[in-house]
Write a protein that holds these residues in place. Structure first.
Motif, mmCIF file in Angstrom:
data_model
loop_
_atom_site.group_PDB
_atom_site.id
_atom_site.type_symbol
_atom_site.label_atom_id
_atom_site.label_comp_id
_atom_site.label_asym_id
_atom_site.label_seq_id
_atom_site.Cartn_x
_atom_site.Cartn_y
_atom_site.Cartn_z
ATOM 1 N N UNK A 144 0.824 -1.200 0.000
ATOM 2 C CA UNK A 144 0.000 0.000 0.000
ATOM 3 C C UNK A 144 0.859 1.252 0.000
ATOM 4 N N UNK A 145 0.262 2.415 0.292
ATOM 5 C CA UNK A 145 1.033 3.665 0.264
ATOM 6 C C UNK A 145 2.243 3.674 1.184
ATOM 7 N N UNK A 146 2.120 3.128 2.402
ATOM 8 C CA UNK A 146 3.263 3.136 3.323
ATOM 9 C C UNK A 146 4.402 2.270 2.794
ATOM 10 N N UNK A 147 4.086 1.070 2.325
ATOM 11 C CA UNK A 147 5.113 0.183 1.812
ATOM 12 C C UNK A 147 5.778 0.741 0.564
ATOM 13 N N UNK A 148 4.962 1.295 -0.343
ATOM 14 C CA UNK A 148 5.531 1.871 -1.560
ATOM 15 C C UNK A 148 6.411 3.066 -1.233
ATOM 16 N N UNK A 149 5.980 3.903 -0.282
ATOM 17 C CA UNK A 149 6.785 5.070 0.100
ATOM 18 C C UNK A 149 8.115 4.640 0.708
ATOM 19 N N UNK A 150 8.087 3.628 1.581
ATOM 20 C CA UNK A 150 9.330 3.129 2.171
ATOM 21 C C UNK A 150 10.253 2.582 1.089
ATOM 22 N N UNK A 167 16.610 -13.683 1.651
ATOM 23 C CA UNK A 167 17.392 -13.102 2.745
ATOM 24 C C UNK A 167 17.420 -11.590 2.593
ATOM 25 N N UNK A 168 17.470 -10.904 3.728
ATOM 26 C CA UNK A 168 17.566 -9.452 3.687
ATOM 27 C C UNK A 168 18.303 -8.963 4.931
ATOM 28 N N UNK A 169 18.762 -7.723 4.855
ATOM 29 C CA UNK A 169 19.410 -7.109 6.006
ATOM 30 C C UNK A 169 18.381 -6.509 6.958
ATOM 31 N N UNK A 170 17.198 -6.142 6.423
ATOM 32 C CA UNK A 170 16.192 -5.481 7.262
ATOM 33 C C UNK A 170 14.800 -5.742 6.694
ATOM 34 N N UNK A 171 13.803 -5.694 7.586
ATOM 35 C CA UNK A 171 12.394 -5.824 7.212
ATOM 36 C C UNK A 171 11.654 -4.534 7.528
ATOM 37 N N UNK A 172 10.768 -4.124 6.627
ATOM 38 C CA UNK A 172 9.835 -3.026 6.897
ATOM 39 C C UNK A 172 8.429 -3.607 6.928
ATOM 40 N N UNK A 173 7.725 -3.390 8.034
ATOM 41 C CA UNK A 173 6.346 -3.853 8.180
ATOM 42 C C UNK A 173 5.394 -2.746 7.745
ATOM 43 N N UNK A 174 4.754 -2.943 6.602
ATOM 44 C CA UNK A 174 3.723 -2.027 6.119
ATOM 45 C C UNK A 174 2.466 -2.830 5.812
ATOM 46 N N UNK A 175 2.157 -3.782 6.693
ATOM 47 C CA UNK A 175 1.046 -4.704 6.469
ATOM 48 C C UNK A 175 -0.281 -4.177 6.988
ATOM 49 N N UNK A 222 9.572 -5.499 -2.772
ATOM 50 C CA UNK A 222 8.288 -4.971 -2.305
ATOM 51 C C UNK A 222 7.248 -6.057 -2.496
ATOM 52 N N UNK A 223 6.770 -6.622 -1.389
ATOM 53 C CA UNK A 223 5.830 -7.744 -1.425
ATOM 54 C C UNK A 223 4.427 -7.251 -1.105
ATOM 55 N N UNK A 224 3.513 -7.423 -2.035
ATOM 56 C CA UNK A 224 2.124 -6.997 -1.860
ATOM 57 C C UNK A 224 1.238 -8.230 -1.747
ATOM 58 N N UNK A 284 -2.710 2.922 -5.666
ATOM 59 C CA UNK A 284 -1.757 1.960 -5.109
ATOM 60 C C UNK A 284 -0.955 1.276 -6.215
ATOM 61 N N UNK A 285 -1.616 0.909 -7.309
ATOM 62 C CA UNK A 285 -0.905 0.251 -8.417
ATOM 63 C C UNK A 285 0.160 1.178 -8.997
ATOM 64 N N UNK A 286 -0.169 2.439 -9.130
ATOM 65 C CA UNK A 286 0.797 3.389 -9.693
ATOM 66 C C UNK A 286 1.997 3.575 -8.776
ATOM 67 N N UNK A 287 1.761 3.611 -7.465
ATOM 68 C CA UNK A 287 2.887 3.725 -6.542
ATOM 69 C C UNK A 287 3.801 2.499 -6.647
ATOM 70 N N UNK A 288 3.207 1.314 -6.695
ATOM 71 C CA UNK A 288 4.020 0.106 -6.828
ATOM 72 C C UNK A 288 4.752 0.085 -8.163
ATOM 73 N N UNK A 289 4.073 0.540 -9.224
ATOM 74 C CA UNK A 289 4.719 0.577 -10.537
ATOM 75 C C UNK A 289 5.900 1.542 -10.531
#
Length: 375
Positions: free
Chosen positions: A22-28, A158-166, A41-43, A113-118
């Motif tokens: 969503x907007x928070x995840x796309x912004x991050x 694998x990743x160095x960090x996770x962002x929770x925008x769920x 970016x996992x939606x 939301x689609x445009x932000x992810x795109x």
């Protein structure tokens, strides 16, 4: 979640995995990409339906900072004014001509939301649609092994960090031991009405207080109209037929009456309570948007706050990974400041409505400091 594990060969690797598209995840994701980070970016594409599709004009600045102002180029409806019958039976107006940023928008939310992810994908993100993220184990170097659950099954990364925008579920943070603190029991009972025939010229949002809650209605870019009734989940008003309550309104009912009620469609319910995490960062993760702090829709700040806290989280994670020891604490202070300002405005706005002092819905909101409970 299991203790630290050694790195496994063959796993896809990213600097950051962002859970939530969503907007928070796309912004991050956009903030991290602009800093040169590799991002997945996992939606998941699931969760409660969005209620309230308005975006204030101030979002122009944030979207420009993210390089994503094209998300508003077309397909949305300008919001020329906000109207409310609050504290009295007559409608008051707040015209967009007084806003230095111009009019806001009634969003086509899926399109936005689609445009932000795109845009995130265009800037280099790996986009995983229909995919949920589950933290599995910390790695020896302080990162994460995660499970990506998508249409083709599960796969590790694998990743160095996770962002929770769920969103309000805060799925990653709660899996990592954070607690969700809930301030009230507000829900939305909502319905999307059909297009008016002939089309109506209305481009305003309208709010109307009632004895057991309040109403919200706004036109949508498709010609349809969003209708929402807000009350507390434990009150009888949450179970009364929506049409019966609508008939008692002075302003919202006539606006809704120009649109056909969808046949064989029952109103849906969605959470609308105020909530926050007890901490917005932990070992290897950071939260943004509704996962970090969720607001009563009366504030009209939900999407704006998601963009702002997503941008803050992305910048904080980048700075932390670059060695800044205060970056995550600074993000927490930002979220706290946003939440404190919201609570001040929330109390002021509800205090302005005094017509039903004996009704439980209003009594609860006139209590100086409602207690937060785990939820």
């Amino acid at each position: 979640m299991t203790p630290a594990a050694p790195a496994a060969a063959g796993h896809a690797r990213y600097d950051v995995v962002v859970a939530g598209g969503g907007p928070a995840g796309a912004a991050a994701a956009l903030a991290l990409l602009r800093a040169g980070r590799t991002v997945l970016l996992a939606d998941a594409g699931r969760g409660p339906a969005q209620v309230g599709e308005a975006l204030p004009a101030a979002a122009r600045v944030l979207l420009r900072d993210l390089g994503a102002d094209r998300a508003l180029t077309e397909g949305h409806l300008p919001c020329r004014a906000n109207r409310s019958a609050w504290g009295g039976p007559e409608l008051g107006w707040q015209d967009s001509i007084l806003d230095p940023h111009g009019p806001g928008w009634h969003l086509d939310r899926p399109l936005f939301d689609r445009r932000l992810r795109a845009q995130a994908r265009a800037q280099g993100a790996r986009l995983a649609t229909g995919t949920a993220v589950r933290p599995v184990a910390r790695t020896a170097d302080g990162g994460w092994t995660v499970e990506l659950r998508g249409p083709g099954g599960s796969r590790p990364a694998r990743c160095r960090w996770l962002v929770d925008a769920t969103g309000r579920r805060a799925a990653v943070a709660i899996a990592c031991g954070a607690r969700r603190l809930v301030r009230d029991r507000l829900i939305a009972v909502h319905l999307t009405l059909g297009p008016a025939d002939p089309p109506t010229p209305d481009t305003t949002t309208t709010v109307e207080a009632a004895s057991d809650g309040w109403w919200y209605t706004a036109p949508l870019p498709t010609g349809r109209r969003l209708l929402a009734w807000y009350t507390d989940a434990d009150l009888p008003a949450a179970r009364t037929a929506l049409a019966d309550r609508l008939a008692a309104t002075r302003h919202v009912g006539p606006l809704a009456g120009a649109h056909p009620w969808p046949p064989d469609t029952a109103p849906r319910r969605a959470p609308a309570h105020t909530a926050r995490l007890d901490t917005v960062s932990g070992g290897g993760w950071t939260a943004a948007g509704d996962a970090a702090v969720a607001f009563d829709p009366l504030s009209s700040q939900g999407i704006l706050t998601a963009l702002f806290t997503g941008l803050s989280a992305g910048r904080a994670v980048d700075a932390h990974l670059s060695g800044d020891p205060d970056a995550l604490a600074a993000h927490a202070r930002t979220v706290d400041a946003v939440g404190a300002a919201y609570l001040r405005n929330h109390r002021t706005h509800y205090a302005a409505e005094r017509r039903w002092p004996d009704r439980p819905f209003w009594q609860r909101r006139h209590t100086p400091t409602p207690e937060e409970t785990p939820g």
